[in-house]
Design a protein around this motif. Structure first.
Motif, mmCIF file in Angstrom:
data_model
loop_
_atom_site.group_PDB
_atom_site.id
_atom_site.type_symbol
_atom_site.label_atom_id
_atom_site.label_comp_id
_atom_site.label_asym_id
_atom_site.label_seq_id
_atom_site.Cartn_x
_atom_site.Cartn_y
_atom_site.Cartn_z
ATOM 1 N N HIS A 1 -7.273 -1.055 5.468
ATOM 2 C CA HIS A 1 -5.932 -1.492 5.068
ATOM 3 C C HIS A 1 -5.122 -0.392 4.374
ATOM 4 C CE1 HIS A 1 -7.918 -5.265 5.896
ATOM 5 N NE2 HIS A 1 -8.767 -5.046 4.900
ATOM 6 N N LEU A 2 -5.670 0.824 4.295
ATOM 7 C CA LEU A 2 -5.018 1.875 3.516
ATOM 8 C C LEU A 2 -3.632 2.250 4.055
ATOM 9 C CD1 LEU A 2 -7.990 4.280 2.671
ATOM 10 C CD2 LEU A 2 -6.583 3.012 1.040
ATOM 11 N N LEU A 3 -3.460 2.252 5.361
ATOM 12 C CA LEU A 3 -2.181 2.665 5.943
ATOM 13 C C LEU A 3 -1.422 1.502 6.575
ATOM 14 C CD1 LEU A 3 -3.025 6.160 7.480
ATOM 15 C CD2 LEU A 3 -1.433 5.669 5.631
ATOM 16 N N LYS A 4 -1.658 0.318 6.050
ATOM 17 C CA LYS A 4 -0.953 -0.856 6.560
ATOM 18 C C LYS A 4 0.089 -1.315 5.538
ATOM 19 C CE LYS A 4 -4.628 -2.566 9.577
ATOM 20 N NZ LYS A 4 -5.611 -3.640 9.831
ATOM 21 N N ALA A 5 1.344 -1.348 5.981
ATOM 22 C CA ALA A 5 2.431 -1.811 5.102
ATOM 23 C C ALA A 5 2.468 -3.341 5.108
ATOM 24 C CB ALA A 5 3.756 -1.243 5.576
ATOM 25 N N SER A 6 3.180 -3.896 4.181
ATOM 26 C CA SER A 6 3.306 -5.352 4.115
ATOM 27 C C SER A 6 4.771 -5.710 3.850
ATOM 28 C CB SER A 6 2.431 -5.920 2.996
ATOM 29 O OG SER A 6 2.871 -5.443 1.735
ATOM 30 N N ARG A 7 5.076 -6.993 3.891
ATOM 31 C CA ARG A 7 6.451 -7.428 3.607
ATOM 32 C C ARG A 7 6.849 -7.096 2.174
ATOM 33 N NH1 ARG A 7 6.952 -13.488 6.278
ATOM 34 N NH2 ARG A 7 6.731 -12.856 8.481
ATOM 35 N N GLU A 8 5.851 -7.191 1.291
ATOM 36 C CA GLU A 8 6.131 -6.983 -0.131
ATOM 37 C C GLU A 8 6.218 -5.494 -0.494
ATOM 38 O OE1 GLU A 8 3.371 -8.725 0.920
ATOM 39 O OE2 GLU A 8 4.372 -10.669 0.887
ATOM 40 N N GLU A 9 5.590 -4.631 0.318
ATOM 41 C CA GLU A 9 5.481 -3.224 -0.076
ATOM 42 C C GLU A 9 5.566 -2.326 1.147
ATOM 43 O OE1 GLU A 9 2.696 -0.997 -3.296
ATOM 44 O OE2 GLU A 9 1.627 -2.018 -1.677
ATOM 45 N N THR A 10 6.491 -1.367 1.130
ATOM 46 C CA THR A 10 6.597 -0.421 2.242
ATOM 47 C C THR A 10 5.440 0.568 2.184
ATOM 48 O OG1 THR A 10 7.888 1.181 0.974
ATOM 49 C CG2 THR A 10 9.113 -0.564 2.150
ATOM 50 N N LEU A 11 5.201 1.241 3.305
ATOM 51 C CA LEU A 11 4.128 2.238 3.341
ATOM 52 C C LEU A 11 4.408 3.375 2.368
ATOM 53 C CD1 LEU A 11 1.502 3.248 4.546
ATOM 54 C CD2 LEU A 11 2.798 4.254 6.441
ATOM 55 N N GLY A 12 5.696 3.740 2.242
ATOM 56 C CA GLY A 12 6.057 4.811 1.319
ATOM 57 C C GLY A 12 5.672 4.490 -0.114
ATOM 58 N N LYS A 13 5.975 3.283 -0.561
ATOM 59 C CA LYS A 13 5.629 2.871 -1.923
ATOM 60 C C LYS A 13 4.113 2.782 -2.102
ATOM 61 C CE LYS A 13 9.869 0.307 -2.981
ATOM 62 N NZ LYS A 13 10.460 -1.018 -3.256
ATOM 63 N N LYS A 14 3.462 2.344 -1.052
ATOM 64 C CA LYS A 14 2.003 2.217 -1.106
ATOM 65 C C LYS A 14 1.351 3.590 -1.279
ATOM 66 C CE LYS A 14 -1.456 -0.659 1.173
ATOM 67 N NZ LYS A 14 -1.749 -1.494 2.354
ATOM 68 N N LEU A 15 1.831 4.577 -0.502
ATOM 69 C CA LEU A 15 1.281 5.933 -0.591
ATOM 70 C C LEU A 15 1.585 6.563 -1.941
ATOM 71 C CD1 LEU A 15 2.074 7.254 3.010
ATOM 72 C CD2 LEU A 15 -0.145 6.583 2.101
ATOM 73 N N LEU A 16 2.765 6.265 -2.484
ATOM 74 C CA LEU A 16 3.116 6.787 -3.807
ATOM 75 C C LEU A 16 2.157 6.247 -4.866
ATOM 76 C CD1 LEU A 16 5.021 8.499 -5.467
ATOM 77 C CD2 LEU A 16 6.551 6.526 -5.667
ATOM 78 N N LYS A 17 1.794 4.968 -4.750
ATOM 79 C CA LYS A 17 0.825 4.384 -5.682
ATOM 80 C C LYS A 17 -0.529 5.068 -5.564
ATOM 81 C CE LYS A 17 2.574 -0.314 -6.428
ATOM 82 N NZ LYS A 17 2.289 -1.762 -6.232
ATOM 83 N N TYR A 18 -0.925 5.378 -4.332
ATOM 84 C CA TYR A 18 -2.193 6.093 -4.126
ATOM 85 C C TYR A 18 -2.170 7.440 -4.832
ATOM 86 C CZ TYR A 18 -3.133 2.860 -0.195
ATOM 87 O OH TYR A 18 -3.347 1.765 0.590
ATOM 88 N N LEU A 19 -1.045 8.159 -4.705
ATOM 89 C CA LEU A 19 -0.916 9.475 -5.345
ATOM 90 C C LEU A 19 -1.011 9.365 -6.862
ATOM 91 C CD1 LEU A 19 1.888 11.211 -3.251
ATOM 92 C CD2 LEU A 19 -0.454 12.017 -3.550
ATOM 93 N N GLU A 20 -0.332 8.371 -7.416
ATOM 94 C CA GLU A 20 -0.375 8.165 -8.864
ATOM 95 C C GLU A 20 -1.787 7.839 -9.325
ATOM 96 O OE1 GLU A 20 2.462 5.071 -9.301
ATOM 97 O OE2 GLU A 20 4.213 6.410 -9.299
ATOM 98 N N LYS A 21 -2.461 7.004 -8.540
ATOM 99 C CA LYS A 21 -3.833 6.635 -8.867
ATOM 100 C C LYS A 21 -4.755 7.850 -8.787
ATOM 101 C CE LYS A 21 -7.530 3.451 -7.451
ATOM 102 N NZ LYS A 21 -7.938 2.399 -6.484
ATOM 103 N N PHE A 22 -4.562 8.667 -7.740
ATOM 104 C CA PHE A 22 -5.395 9.859 -7.568
ATOM 105 C C PHE A 22 -5.168 10.848 -8.698
ATOM 106 C CE2 PHE A 22 -6.140 14.170 -6.067
ATOM 107 C CZ PHE A 22 -7.407 14.068 -5.526
#
Length: 417
Positions: free
Chosen positions: A353-374
């Motif tokens: 599910h790492l590269l799957k976007a959702s209605r609530e969250e775009t892929l861009g926002k999801k990847l940004l969260k990953y970067l912050e977490k990393f």
């Protein structure tokens, strides 16, 4: 998709030659010699180029090292008498079942001198060679080795389910004279233990029986006035038990450093230690690619993730999932083996599910969260003081996630057996 997000990235806070050398050295000094995927000599040469201020020279050395790792062929010869478990041992190293495509056929009687090759399904540079037992031939070890093209193999594994024959011992001597490594593997240990337990239910002692099996094998060498080598007791159907993990550690340590990376990636995920070793090897490869890309960025650049960046991330994620056995095909095999719905297996892991976007969250926002977490978890990048481009940070995050998935799947699988 266009621009997902943008910010200023720099190679490091103070990008000078001394920082590059210390950063490079800081990363590799904490990795054990047997786990490094490039030689200490290459590491020193890269550091020397960085110290001289030759960014291009360091980049060239890293490029050559990565190419050598990717291209280096690995050829493993497996020999022993028919019925000794050769085919099952080959399938264990291939990580496939006896009925899967590309598996070595079990129970075949040897009648010819022909050797048979088996390509690893995930690591294309790795080939296992099934050699006919020397006992089926009518000429001496030296001639046998010439016939099976001994120069092509990195090492030989001599397999037996009982005791090693004099012909096999003579073969080992000849292999040693020709400066090749060989390893003795005693298979079907689980069967021996079951038979002993069945025949002596009241007095059976597992460790005592294993010691007897080892002593029986050792006696063969002493009876033939040979120094006793390390003998690995294995079960081809229970790889995490007995000596199989020790054998794998030994092979990795003895392999040429250029071939070590791909061999580590080929190994089945039978223990958490094996998964961690595979993680360390892959992390080094990503780190070297990132360092090579980063040392050329001697000025601040705007970090943009474009469509081709996302495509690269998707390819990397699929590769990691496949290597660690958490890709869709592997999960379907696990579900089939455990007789559970594949959806139940997928529920316990995160990487699909790492590269799957959702209605609530775009892929861009999801990847940004990953970067912050990393970034928060690694404090820059692995405490080296380097700040690599987003794609590499995301690859490292994906690798960490896939690694944890492999461990979760391993624990879950064991709990179901």
């Amino acid at each position: 998709m266009g621009q997902l997000f943008s910010d200023m990235e720099t190679m490091s806070k103070n990008n000078n030659d001394g920082d590059l050398v210390s950063s490079f050295n800081a990363y590799f000094k904490n990795i054990k010699a047997e786990n490094k995927i490039i030689s200490q000599e290459t590491i020193k040469l890269i550091e020397l180029q960085l110290d001289k201020g030759s960014i291009q020279g360091a980049n060239s050395l890293i490029s050559d090292a990565l190419k050598n790792i990717g291209d280096a062929p690995i050829n493993i010869a497996v020999t022993g008498e028919s019925g000794g478990g050769k085919s099952s041992f080959i399938n264990a190293l291939l990580g496939i079942g006896p009925e899967e495509e590309g598996a070595a056929e079990i129970g075949v009687i040897e009648t010819t001198m022909k050797r048979t090759s088996y390509k690893h399904p995930k690591i294309k540079t790795l080939t296992l060679w099934d050699l006919p037992g020397i006992g089926t031939q009518k000429f001496p070890p030296n001639a046998y080795l010439e016939e099976v093209k001994f120069k092509e193999y990195d090492f030989f594994v001599v397999v037996s389910a009982t005791r090693f024959t004099k012909l096999e011992l003579d073969l080992a001597k000849a292999i040693g004279i020709m400066k090749k490594n060989y390893y003795f593997v005693r298979t079907k240990v689980d069967t021996d233990l079951e038979n002993e337990k069945r025949s002596k239910p009241r007095t059976f002692e597992r460790e005592k029986t294993l010691k007897q099996i080892r002593s029986y094998s050792v006696k063969t060498f002493s009876d033939n006035s040979m120094a006793v080598p390390q003998i690995f007791l294995v079960s081809n159907y229970d790889l995490s038990n007995y000596d199989f993990p020790v054998l794998m550690d030994t092979l990795i340590k003895d392999l040429n450093v250029q071939k070590r990376h791909n061999f580590m990636l080929s190994l089945p995920d039978i223990t958490e230690a094996a998964i961690d070793r595979k993680h360390k090897a892959t992390q080094q490869f990503i780190w070297l690619e990132a360092f090579k890309a980063g040392v050329l960025a001697t000025f601040p650049v705007v970090g943009i993730l474009r469509d081709n960046d996302v495509e690269k991330l998707n390819r990397s994620l699929n590769f990691y999932r496949r290597i660690f056995g958490v890709d869709d095909e592997s999960l379907e095999l696990v579900a089939k083996d455990l007789q559970v719905p594949v959806g139940q297996v997928k529920e316990i892991i995160k990487s699909p599910h790492l590269l799957k976007a959702s209605r609530e969250e775009t892929l861009g926002k999801k990847l940004l969260k990953y970067l912050e977490k990393f970034a928060s978890a690694n404090g820059g990048l692995l405490a080296t003081g380097l700040y690599f481009r987003k794609t590499f940070c995301l690859q490292l995050h994906f690798l960490d996630t896939v690694t944890e998935d492999a461990k979760v799947l391993l624990r879950w699988t064991y709990s179901k057996h």
